[in-house]
Scaffold this motif. Structure first.
Motif, PDB file in Angstrom:
ATOM      1  N   ILE B 374      19.431  53.562  33.965  1.00  0.00           N
ATOM      2  CA  ILE B 374      18.774  53.687  32.657  1.00  0.00           C
ATOM      3  C   ILE B 374      17.821  54.858  32.721  1.00  0.00           C
ATOM      4  O   ILE B 374      17.771  55.701  31.829  1.00  0.00           O
ATOM      5  CB  ILE B 374      17.960  52.414  32.314  1.00  0.00           C
ATOM      6  CG1 ILE B 374      18.863  51.193  32.236  1.00  0.00           C
ATOM      7  CG2 ILE B 374      17.225  52.590  31.000  1.00  0.00           C
ATOM      8  CD1 ILE B 374      18.089  49.941  31.894  1.00  0.00           C
ATOM      9  N   ILE B 375      17.083  54.899  33.801  1.00  0.00           N
ATOM     10  CA  ILE B 375      16.037  55.909  33.915  1.00  0.00           C
ATOM     11  C   ILE B 375      16.650  57.297  34.025  1.00  0.00           C
ATOM     12  O   ILE B 375      16.214  58.230  33.344  1.00  0.00           O
ATOM     13  CB  ILE B 375      15.162  55.611  35.136  1.00  0.00           C
ATOM     14  CG1 ILE B 375      14.687  54.162  35.112  1.00  0.00           C
ATOM     15  CG2 ILE B 375      14.000  56.548  35.205  1.00  0.00           C
ATOM     16  CD1 ILE B 375      13.898  53.769  33.925  1.00  0.00           C
ATOM     17  N   THR B 376      17.688  57.439  34.860  1.00  0.00           N
ATOM     18  CA  THR B 376      18.252  58.781  34.996  1.00  0.00           C
ATOM     19  C   THR B 376      18.909  59.219  33.700  1.00  0.00           C
ATOM     20  O   THR B 376      18.833  60.388  33.331  1.00  0.00           O
ATOM     21  CB  THR B 376      19.291  58.836  36.126  1.00  0.00           C
ATOM     22  OG1 THR B 376      20.236  57.809  35.937  1.00  0.00           O
ATOM     23  CG2 THR B 376      18.637  58.685  37.465  1.00  0.00           C
ATOM     24  N   ILE B 377      19.555  58.284  33.001  1.00  0.00           N
ATOM     25  CA  ILE B 377      20.229  58.685  31.765  1.00  0.00           C
ATOM     26  C   ILE B 377      19.199  59.072  30.717  1.00  0.00           C
ATOM     27  O   ILE B 377      19.315  60.104  30.052  1.00  0.00           O
ATOM     28  CB  ILE B 377      21.141  57.552  31.265  1.00  0.00           C
ATOM     29  CG1 ILE B 377      22.333  57.396  32.197  1.00  0.00           C
ATOM     30  CG2 ILE B 377      21.624  57.844  29.858  1.00  0.00           C
ATOM     31  CD1 ILE B 377      23.143  56.167  31.945  1.00  0.00           C
ATOM     32  N   LEU B 378      18.141  58.282  30.610  1.00  0.00           N
ATOM     33  CA  LEU B 378      17.097  58.636  29.644  1.00  0.00           C
ATOM     34  C   LEU B 378      16.473  59.976  30.013  1.00  0.00           C
ATOM     35  O   LEU B 378      16.211  60.805  29.151  1.00  0.00           O
ATOM     36  CB  LEU B 378      16.017  57.558  29.612  1.00  0.00           C
ATOM     37  CG  LEU B 378      16.378  56.271  28.886  1.00  0.00           C
ATOM     38  CD1 LEU B 378      15.196  55.334  28.898  1.00  0.00           C
ATOM     39  CD2 LEU B 378      16.795  56.558  27.466  1.00  0.00           C
ATOM     40  N   ALA B 379      16.241  60.171  31.315  1.00  0.00           N
ATOM     41  CA  ALA B 379      15.638  61.429  31.743  1.00  0.00           C
ATOM     42  C   ALA B 379      16.542  62.586  31.392  1.00  0.00           C
ATOM     43  O   ALA B 379      16.099  63.623  30.920  1.00  0.00           O
ATOM     44  CB  ALA B 379      15.360  61.404  33.239  1.00  0.00           C
ATOM     45  N   SER B 380      17.859  62.405  31.585  1.00  0.00           N
ATOM     46  CA  SER B 380      18.753  63.532  31.341  1.00  0.00           C
ATOM     47  C   SER B 380      18.973  63.744  29.852  1.00  0.00           C
ATOM     48  O   SER B 380      19.252  64.853  29.430  1.00  0.00           O
ATOM     49  CB  SER B 380      20.082  63.308  32.049  1.00  0.00           C
ATOM     50  OG  SER B 380      20.811  62.329  31.371  1.00  0.00           O
ATOM     51  N   LEU B 381      18.840  62.682  29.056  1.00  0.00           N
ATOM     52  CA  LEU B 381      18.941  62.903  27.600  1.00  0.00           C
ATOM     53  C   LEU B 381      17.744  63.700  27.107  1.00  0.00           C
ATOM     54  O   LEU B 381      17.838  64.403  26.115  1.00  0.00           O
ATOM     55  CB  LEU B 381      18.994  61.567  26.864  1.00  0.00           C
ATOM     56  CG  LEU B 381      20.352  60.886  26.750  1.00  0.00           C
ATOM     57  CD1 LEU B 381      20.191  59.521  26.138  1.00  0.00           C
ATOM     58  CD2 LEU B 381      21.297  61.704  25.915  1.00  0.00           C
ATOM     59  N   TYR B 382      16.641  63.579  27.788  1.00  0.00           N
ATOM     60  CA  TYR B 382      15.427  64.343  27.555  1.00  0.00           C
ATOM     61  C   TYR B 382      14.914  64.241  26.130  1.00  0.00           C
ATOM     62  O   TYR B 382      15.375  64.931  25.238  1.00  0.00           O
ATOM     63  CB  TYR B 382      15.621  65.816  27.898  1.00  0.00           C
ATOM     64  CG  TYR B 382      14.318  66.559  27.931  1.00  0.00           C
ATOM     65  CD1 TYR B 382      13.175  65.931  28.391  1.00  0.00           C
ATOM     66  CD2 TYR B 382      14.218  67.857  27.490  1.00  0.00           C
ATOM     67  CE1 TYR B 382      11.969  66.583  28.415  1.00  0.00           C
ATOM     68  CE2 TYR B 382      13.019  68.519  27.515  1.00  0.00           C
ATOM     69  CZ  TYR B 382      11.898  67.864  27.980  1.00  0.00           C
ATOM     70  OH  TYR B 382      10.703  68.507  28.000  1.00  0.00           O
ATOM     71  N   PHE B 383      13.990  63.348  25.962  1.00  0.00           N
ATOM     72  CA  PHE B 383      13.333  63.243  24.666  1.00  0.00           C
ATOM     73  C   PHE B 383      11.844  63.418  24.860  1.00  0.00           C
ATOM     74  O   PHE B 383      11.316  63.186  25.937  1.00  0.00           O
ATOM     75  CB  PHE B 383      13.622  61.892  24.028  1.00  0.00           C
ATOM     76  CG  PHE B 383      13.275  60.737  24.925  1.00  0.00           C
ATOM     77  CD1 PHE B 383      11.995  60.220  24.936  1.00  0.00           C
ATOM     78  CD2 PHE B 383      14.223  60.191  25.777  1.00  0.00           C
ATOM     79  CE1 PHE B 383      11.668  59.181  25.765  1.00  0.00           C
ATOM     80  CE2 PHE B 383      13.892  59.145  26.617  1.00  0.00           C
ATOM     81  CZ  PHE B 383      12.613  58.640  26.615  1.00  0.00           C
ATOM     82  N   ILE B 384      11.191  63.853  23.806  1.00  0.00           N
ATOM     83  CA  ILE B 384       9.728  63.878  23.772  1.00  0.00           C
ATOM     84  C   ILE B 384       9.340  62.839  22.752  1.00  0.00           C
ATOM     85  O   ILE B 384       9.897  62.797  21.664  1.00  0.00           O
ATOM     86  CB  ILE B 384       9.215  65.255  23.322  1.00  0.00           C
ATOM     87  CG1 ILE B 384       9.696  66.338  24.273  1.00  0.00           C
ATOM     88  CG2 ILE B 384       7.710  65.255  23.212  1.00  0.00           C
ATOM     89  CD1 ILE B 384       8.927  66.446  25.520  1.00  0.00           C
ATOM     90  N   LEU B 385       8.439  61.978  23.088  1.00  0.00           N
ATOM     91  CA  LEU B 385       8.172  60.869  22.198  1.00  0.00           C
ATOM     92  C   LEU B 385       7.659  61.316  20.844  1.00  0.00           C
ATOM     93  O   LEU B 385       8.005  60.738  19.821  1.00  0.00           O
ATOM     94  CB  LEU B 385       7.199  59.898  22.826  1.00  0.00           C
ATOM     95  CG  LEU B 385       7.634  58.590  22.237  1.00  0.00           C
ATOM     96  CD1 LEU B 385       8.564  57.889  23.088  1.00  0.00           C
ATOM     97  CD2 LEU B 385       6.517  57.842  21.741  1.00  0.00           C
ATOM     98  N   GLY B 386       6.839  62.349  20.819  1.00  0.00           N
ATOM     99  CA  GLY B 386       6.357  62.839  19.535  1.00  0.00           C
ATOM    100  C   GLY B 386       7.495  63.302  18.667  1.00  0.00           C
ATOM    101  O   GLY B 386       7.427  63.257  17.440  1.00  0.00           O
TER     102      GLY B 386
END
Lengths: 351, 390, 161
Positions: B374-386
């Motif tokens: 989950i973490i690697t996929i989220l990291a690679s999708l790369y989002f900025i919360l703002g």
């Protein structure tokens, strides 16, 4: 042990010496490792200076940190199994103290001299798993639970290659007594040349590598730090801990790193000894008493080199995934260490 | 048929009941794991609700909105220059890139165009903010996977870029430098030379990260083949930017549309990767940073002379109309749909930010993966919360 | 040359950085002992030249988060030339900027038609109490000493009129 020293020490004095020695042997390496590697080496590898304010070059930082932790509230989550939750860090720390007991620091400077010291060390080394599992379970936190389960799976998986790697050394030394293993390395000779003794790292290099990898996993340092995995599981089994209970885990982590490095240096690097041929010693009884002072220092140096490597790897690598870690243990390390044992045994019999 | 005694019958029933009980007990219940809103890996307050079977995810859903700041509504009560200072807080790592599409939309409505020198400087600052943003991503990637060192190297080298942006605009994070009709000011003396040196340093940083992280076998085993998004699924979910290019879609708004920016004056390669896995997404971003440094170098060489501000009235009133402009921001396609009623401020602004669409794919892509992935996929999708919550 | 495994290369990068840090020093600045000098254009704090301010309220109105508070009253100033009529001017009673609200966008400095507001790169004015971040006109006036000259522009820039 004391009888051979010049002075006669009464029994209570011996006990006191042992207690103080045990505390020093656990806490001093832990403190040095944290300051030298965690604070300074990591910072330098990241192009920064690390703590600089507390004491010269931040050397008192650790005491400041300990003071900070002791001040903090000891929080027990509402749903936690409070009694077990409180015991868990103690189990982890005590296992470290029990582990240091078998390590010989000099010809007479040892706490106990078990004839099956290796066996004892490996058995006690896995007691900390219980502490970690208990901590993960009793915290009543899903992250802690996942962390604890991962830790249990990982530590059991890596206990095995560790044991198997040590078997090679035991076969070669012909003894399970750590003192004898040290003797075997320092009195040995390579094809008749005894200039550097015969550290087992030369013949057991594969075993040494396997042992170090297993130690890395046993200590839950990156790349095997899934039980803590701060980016996934917040802080794994330690998530709910605060104050001095967290401090116990913290000391336990780095003290165990030091102790395992000590064991590795005993098993593979010749332990406290210097090649006996330098001084013309042949048996342990001939070794001069000053080795009881020099021995611990030599051990300390070797331990620092080994923990340096452990920490260097820790600061450089990303972590494995849980299933990859298990696969690596069962499919690579264990077959390799079995092969190592087989080869060692054959060579031993033939030679 | 043999007759069973009452006692036998009762014991039979009891054993059946015990079996049933056992079956019920063995059917393990899934565990719901709440990743976030406060969690070290979500860099912000994104919440991911995941149902786990052991360590495997059987269902996951992102829950955004914990940091909603209502930018679309805020813009309605502010004038055009004020809006610029607000919207660069959307994607806070590449803030200059947020200003550009809005200003371009306003310029489109007013039918003015920035002078060529302003377009050039705009493009340079745009690419610099891309480097600052994606450069930090490259370091952050390591942290998500347990390596601590890369992020410090990334912060170290991003500092050079931020210093450049601060030197030119006055703000490290929130430049607020773009104006309708051009730029607030020209570049200070010595900035171009400094930028050239920094670009060299950043290429070195890319090599370093490649050695430290991308070449690492552990990193590769963590990312290769994980979170594969095929090209058609990526298109259906409205992915954009590097996430789409990593799925093999050759799509880049810098090249594909003509805007009054300087991208058509330089030649650059649009990197794509056929695999569509986490590795591809990270790799494409790494190549993009390198490409951006080259774009900046080329633009510095061909800087035209002249004014940086077109002739605009002192009090800006945008004529009535509607305009849509989107650009290729560091995170993907970012666009503003500006509706003006001829007032000092916009009547309504619709913001299309890249991350919001990029994380919409998480329920699809997280199905069946392990918790660490989950973490690697989220990291690679790369989002900025703002950028998600706006 | 055979390709080095990535694991070894990674160790090399960290060791290289360590050696460089030991040799050339770290990239960080030990803040209270050493300070970075921000660029000339850095938006640190807003300085006020009180004499130039006419209390026209442009800055207060264009501020996106309304953190500028201005109060003034009209009064008669002595005439410019001897024998002339006394002029009516706005005398500034209050000019406060609440830095707890300010978002450092710089719009006020830009809209000021009389050159009364300036950016200073000074950044050390944090306060333990949030209310102390409200700077009044004397405090804003003191910042004037730290305002630097506008930097020279890059080659090819148009000359300022």
């Amino acid at each position: 042990m004391i009888a051979q020293l010049a002075v006669e020490i009464p029994y209570w004095g011996q006990s006191l010496l042992r207690v103080v020695g045990g505390l020093v042997a656990v806490l001093l390496p832990a403190g040095t490792i944290v300051y030298l590697f965690l604070f300074k080496m990591m910072s330098f590898m990241q192009s920064r200076l690390g703590p600089m304010e507390a004491g010269p070059f931040g050397s008192m930082q650790l005491f400041a940190e300990v003071g900070k932790w002791l001040q903090k509230e000891d929080i027990v989550p509402e749903n936690a199994d409070a009694r077990i939750y409180k015991i868990a860090p103690i189990i982890v720390l005590v296992s470290t103290f029990l582990l240091v007991v078998v390590i010989p620091f000099g010809p007479d400077a040892w706490f106990t001299n078990f004839s099956a010291g290796v066996f004892y060390a490996l058995a006690i080394g896995s007691v900390s798993v219980i502490g970690i599992l208990v901590a993960g379970w009793s915290s009543a936190n899903k992250y802690s639970l996942l962390g604890g389960l991962r830790a249990a799976g990982q530590l059991i998986a890596y206990e095995l290659p560790m044991v198997l790697a040590v078997v090679g050394v035991v076969i070669q030394a012909g003894s399970m007594n750590l003192q004898d293993i040290v003797m075997a390395q320092n009195t040995g000779e390579i094809f008749g040349w005894s200039g550097i003794g015969f550290p087992f790292v030369l013949t057991q290099f594969v075993g040494f590598l396997i042992f170090m990898i297993a130690v890395q996993a046993e200590l839950t340092q990156a790349p095997f730090d899934m039980p803590i995995a701060e980016s996934e599981l917040v802080s794994g089994y330690m998530t709910e801990y605060s104050g001095f209970r967290f401090l116990m885990f913290f000391i336990g982590e780095f003290a165990t790193a030091g102790v395992f490095a000590l064991i590795a240096s005993v098993l593979f690097l010749g332990g406290w000894g210097i090649p006996f041929s330098w001084f013309g010693w042949e048996t342990i009884d001939q070794v001069d008493n000053w080795m009881n002072i020099a021995g611990p220092l030599i051990m300390f140096t070797k331990m620092m080199v080994l923990t340096g490597i452990i920490m260097w790897v820790r600061f450089s690598y990303p972590r494995f995934r849980e299933d990859q870690l298990q696969r690596f243990a069962w499919k690579v390390l264990i077959p390799l260490s079995l092969a190592n044992i087989a080869v060692t045994a054959i060579v031993k019999v033939v030679v | 048929m043999t007759m069973l005694s009452e006692r036998q019958q009762l014991s039979y029933i009891a054993s059946q009941a015990a079996d049933a009980r056992l079956n019920v007990e063995l059917e393990t219940e899934g565990m719901t794991l709440n990743i976030g809103p406060q969690h070290p890996a979500t860099h912000g307050t994104l919440r991911i609700i995941a149902r786990l079977d052991g360590e495997q995810v059987i269902w996951a859903e992102p829950s955004a909105g914990y940091m909603h700041r209502g930018y679309e509504k805020l813009t309605e009560v502010r004038t055009f220059p004020q809006v610029t200072s607000l919207i660069n807080r959307i994607d806070w790592l590449g803030s200059f890139a947020n200003e550009v599409p809005f200003i371009l939309a306003a310029e489109k409505l007013m039918e003015i165009e920035a002078p060529p020198r302003a377009q050039h400087i705009r493009t340079i600052l745009f690419e610099l903010s891309r480097i600052a943003n994606v450069g930090l991503f490259l370091g952050d990637l390591g942290v998500q996977m347990g390596a601590i060192t890369p992020v410090f190297l990334a912060f170290r080298d991003r500092e050079y870029v931020l210093n450049l942006i601060e030197g030119a605009t006055g703000g490290r994070f929130h430049p607020n430098f773009d104006r309708i009709g051009g730029l607030k000011d020209d570049l200070p003396q010595g900035w171009i030379d400094e930028t050239r040196q920094v670009m060299k340093k950043l290429r070195g940083f890319c090599d370093e990260i490649e050695d430290l992280l991308f070449g690492n076998e552990i990193f590769q085993s963590r990312t290769r083949g994980i979170g594969v998004i095929p090209a058609d699924v990526a298109r259906q979910y409205g992915l954009s930017g590097a996430n789409l290019r990593a799925s093999g879609v050759d799509w880049d708004l810098r090249r594909d549309q003509s805007l009054p920016m300087a991208w058509d004056k330089v030649d650059f390669k649009v990197w794509t990767h056929p695999d569509g896995d986490s590795w591809a997404r990270c790799w494409v971003r790494l190549q993009e940073v390198r490409e951006s440094t080259k774009i900046v170098d080329q633009l510095l060489d061909t800087m035209p002379a002249g004014p940086v501000m077109a002739k605009v009235p002192r009090i800006i009133k945008v004529p009535e109309g509607e305009a849509w402009v989107s650009t290729e921001n560091p995170l993907g396609e970012m666009g503003y749909y500006v509706v003006s009623k001829g007032d000092l401020g916009p009547f309504r602004v619709k913001i299309r930010s890249a991350s919001f669409n990029n994380i919409s794919i998480t329920p699809w892509v997280l199905k069946g993966v392990y918790v660490p992935d989950i973490i690697t996929i989220l990291a690679s999708l790369y989002f900025i919360l703002g950028d998600i919550d706006r | 040359m055979p390709k080095l495994p990535g694991l070894i290369k990674g160790l090399g990068v960290t060791m290289g950085t360590l050696v460089r840090t030991v040799k050339d020093g770290a990239n960080t600045v030990q803040y209270p002992h050493a300070k970075e000098s921000p660029p000339v254009r850095a938006r640190g704090v807003i300085a006020l030249r009180e004499d130039n301010c006419t209390a026209c309220m442009l800055c207060a109105r264009s501020c996106p988060d309304w953190c500028i508070y201005i109060e003034a009253h009209k009064q008669l100033a002595p005439p410019r030339r001897a024998g002339g009529k006394p002029r009516q001017v706005n005398h500034l009673d209050r000019f406060d900027i609440d830095y707890a609200l300010c978002m450092y966008c710089g719009i006020c400095v830009e809209v000021c038609p009389f050159d009364a507001l300036f950016w200073s790169p000074e950044y050390e004015y944090s306060e333990p109490r949030i209310a102390d971040l409200l700077h009044d006109k004397t405090k804003l006036g003191e910042w004037m000493e730290t305002v630097p000259e506008a930097p020279a522009l890059e080659v090819g820039a148009e000359k300022k009129k």
